[in-house]
Design a protein around this motif. Structure first.
Motif, PDB file in Angstrom:
ATOM      1  N   ARG A 159      21.025  20.086 -88.279  1.00  0.00           N
ATOM      2  CA  ARG A 159      20.805  20.739 -87.157  1.00  0.00           C
ATOM      3  C   ARG A 159      22.160  20.005 -86.252  1.00  0.00           C
ATOM      4  O   ARG A 159      22.055  19.055 -85.780  1.00  0.00           O
ATOM      5  N   GLU A 294      26.240  14.625 -91.347  1.00  0.00           N
ATOM      6  CA  GLU A 294      25.516  14.204 -90.209  1.00  0.00           C
ATOM      7  C   GLU A 294      26.028  14.167 -88.993  1.00  0.00           C
ATOM      8  O   GLU A 294      25.543  13.448 -88.002  1.00  0.00           O
ATOM      9  N   ASP A 349      21.431  16.573 -84.665  1.00  0.00           N
ATOM     10  CA  ASP A 349      19.983  16.263 -84.131  1.00  0.00           C
ATOM     11  C   ASP A 349      18.993  15.897 -85.201  1.00  0.00           C
ATOM     12  O   ASP A 349      18.085  14.843 -84.820  1.00  0.00           O
ATOM     13  N   GLU A 350      19.174  16.385 -86.359  1.00  0.00           N
ATOM     14  CA  GLU A 350      17.846  16.106 -87.002  1.00  0.00           C
ATOM     15  C   GLU A 350      18.172  16.712 -88.536  1.00  0.00           C
ATOM     16  O   GLU A 350      19.055  17.875 -88.656  1.00  0.00           O
ATOM     17  N   TYR A 351      17.304  16.565 -89.600  1.00  0.00           N
ATOM     18  CA  TYR A 351      17.192  17.273 -90.644  1.00  0.00           C
ATOM     19  C   TYR A 351      15.856  18.084 -90.429  1.00  0.00           C
ATOM     20  O   TYR A 351      14.970  17.677 -90.009  1.00  0.00           O
ATOM     21  N   PRO A 355      11.135  15.058 -90.740  1.00  0.00           N
ATOM     22  CA  PRO A 355      11.064  13.931 -89.711  1.00  0.00           C
ATOM     23  C   PRO A 355      11.000  12.500 -90.349  1.00  0.00           C
ATOM     24  O   PRO A 355      11.816  11.586 -89.632  1.00  0.00           O
ATOM     25  N   THR A 358      14.874  11.954 -91.185  1.00  0.00           N
ATOM     26  CA  THR A 358      15.700  11.842 -89.912  1.00  0.00           C
ATOM     27  C   THR A 358      15.465  10.483 -89.272  1.00  0.00           C
ATOM     28  O   THR A 358      16.300  10.052 -88.886  1.00  0.00           O
ATOM     29  N   ALA A 359      14.256  10.134 -89.202  1.00  0.00           N
ATOM     30  CA  ALA A 359      13.722   8.849 -88.564  1.00  0.00           C
ATOM     31  C   ALA A 359      14.659   7.712 -89.501  1.00  0.00           C
ATOM     32  O   ALA A 359      15.179   6.654 -89.021  1.00  0.00           O
ATOM     33  N   ARG A 373      21.499   5.375 -80.238  1.00  0.00           N
ATOM     34  CA  ARG A 373      21.040   6.255 -81.515  1.00  0.00           C
ATOM     35  C   ARG A 373      22.227   6.067 -82.472  1.00  0.00           C
ATOM     36  O   ARG A 373      23.229   6.529 -82.035  1.00  0.00           O
TER      37      ARG A 373
END
Length: 492
Positions: A159, A294, A349-351, A355, A358-359, A373
């Motif tokens: 995203r 990413e 922002d993220e996959y 989560p 993403t983390a 970040r």
């Protein structure tokens, strides 16, 4: 500017009747592009579609860019769908992204009805409007969701926000000095993330985006003729597209006449192919870009010095102005050699829906006393004597073999450097503990492993030499023109 909608407004006012995008069959001015975006935006809002994922068949057509912006101005976000992808892969994306509306441009496209989607063809009647959609969009809002298979073959949704794209584009323009006089030659299909650089650079600067018809890339002479006809000044292509031009000796027949800068991104550009370009076109600026899905755009670049000989491997270079690149090994920041971490506001922002991944990929670390970040790229690099980052290997391409840590990228670069090799890919079979070289060679179609390794003897130590050779008529490529490594792994 906070969103790409701000870009659209600024360009539509400043460059109203200038051509924004053309695809060989039609041209859209900035004012028309905005009217189309507003029309589609109002249309989606009238149907109660707000803050939703909208599937968008991403043919390489000018109207597709208007459709992307129509999603954006209505507070929705677009999900590019590859028209050539299997229906089952598209079904997975629709389910995963929560798509209920698909916008397309051709009869016979998979309509998603069995997944509960409604399908609408925009080439039949693309809505236009002189009225701005009554919606407020911020930099934190999602602009698009891109799906990439990666090494596992499992599509994962990444995203990207308006703000991340704007942050990258601003830095890109500052670094390279783009202006409205630029004519951009697009090669990358819109279902691949690298195309966003072309689209939003056009929108930010008021430059012209020429979508080069895909069939032109089959015949390089025709391709260069098209670049000259459209007076293209800047291209940012995958190396394989540039390499074909070099290997078919295109420059013996025709030279680009308006091209000023050539950038390449996505994989390593074989030095011997780059040298063909430099020999034929020594006054052009060549730029090696580094990025990943990413990121919004790229995080580093290396403008190649015009008067210097090419090194054995091109550096990644130095970070773009909006990014900071750190090196980490065994969980600690190190000064000279390690995995690259990117700190930037242009991070994704993220996959979506993952989560845990993403983390693991996007970590917050303490950097000079500030929680920051960062993106774990999975790429290992070192610094050269000029302070440039030099790519070593993917972390999943580092192997332990006979007690040595080996980077397959180093072996691949050595094989690619051989004059009789057209293209090479080096992989490792862990089960059999065997380094395998996949190569194409028109000059020596019956090449033997012993002859390959004899030629590599001055470049590699013995334990790095391939133990298996697979000769291919053609190197398999994915839809983005990169080597299809997952397919080659099935041949190990």
């Amino acid at each position: 500017m906070e969103t790409v909608i701000d870009y659209l407004d600024a360009s539509a006012e400043a460059f109203c009747e200038s051509v924004a995008v053309a695809d060989g069959t039609q041209e859209l001015t900035f004012s028309v592009l905005r009217r189309m975006a507003w029309g589609l935006g109002n249309h989606l809002l009238s149907q109660g579609i707000r803050g939703k994922a909208v599937g968008l068949y991403a043919q390489r057509k000018a109207e597709v860019i208007a459709a992307m912006l129509g999603c954006a101005v209505s507070g929705n976000f677009y999900v590019p769908l590859n028209p050539d992808a299997p229906d089952e892969k598209i079904r997975h994306i629709l389910r995963h992204a929560g798509v209920s509306r698909i916008l397309g441009f051709a009869d016979g496209e998979y309509d998603g009805a069995d997944e509960g989607c409604s399908y609408e063809r925009l080439d039949v009647a693309f809505p236009v409007s002189d009225e701005r959609p009554d919606i407020h969009v911020t930099g934190q809002d999602t602009l698009y969701l891109i799906y990439t298979s990666g090494s596992t073959g499992e599509p994962k949704g990444i995203r990207k926000s308006h703000g991340s794209v704007v942050d990258f584009v601003e830095a890109y323009v500052r670094e390279l000095g783009f202006g409205p006089e630029e004519i951009l030659g697009n090669q990358t299909p819109f279902c691949f993330d690298a195309s966003a650089k072309d689209i939003y650079l056009m929108l930010r600067t008021g430059s012209r985006l020429e979508i080069i018809p895909s069939e032109k890339f089959v015949f390089p002479v025709t391709l260069i003729e098209y670049l000259n006809e459209k007076q293209v000044t800047f291209i940012s292509w995958v190396p394989s597209a540039l390499a074909v031009v070099a290997r078919l000796r295109t420059f013996r027949d025709i030279l680009p006449t308006t091209l000023r800068r050539v950038a390449f991104v996505g994989e390593v550009f074989p030095i011997k192919d780059l040298q063909v370009w430099r020999d034929a076109l020594p006054d052009i600026e060549y730029i090696n870009l580094y990025g990943s899905s990413e990121l919004a755009g790229v995080a580093a670049l290396y403008p190649i010095p015009k008067d210097a000989p090419l090194p054995a491997a091109l550096p990644i270079g130095k970070p773009l102005g909006n990014s900071r690149i750190l090196l980490m090994e065994d969980g600690k920041l190190v000064p000279d050699r390690g995995e690259m971490l990117v700190a930037s506001k242009a991070l994704a922002d993220e996959y979506l829906g993952d989560p845990e991944r993403t983390a693991k990929t996007f970590e917050t670390i303490d950097l000079d006393g500030v929680p920051t970040r960062v993106l774990h790229t999975g790429d290992w690099a070192r610094y050269d004597e000029d302070g440039n980052l030099v790519f070593l290997a993917r972390s999943d391409a580092q192997i332990k073999y006979k007690g040595y840590r080996i980077e397959l990228g180093e072996i691949e670069a050595a094989v690619n450097a051989l004059p009789f090799i057209d293209r090479a890919c080096v992989l490792y079979n862990a089960g059999r503990e065997r380094i395998t070289a996949f190569v194409t060679s028109r000059e020596i179609p019956d090449l033997k492993l012993r002859d390959l390794n004899a030629a590599l003897g001055d470049r590699l130590v013995d334990y790095m030499l391939p133990r298996k050779l697979v000769l291919l008529d053609d190197m398999p490529l994915n839809a983005n023109g990169k080597i299809d490594r997952p397919l080659l792994k099935t041949m190990l």
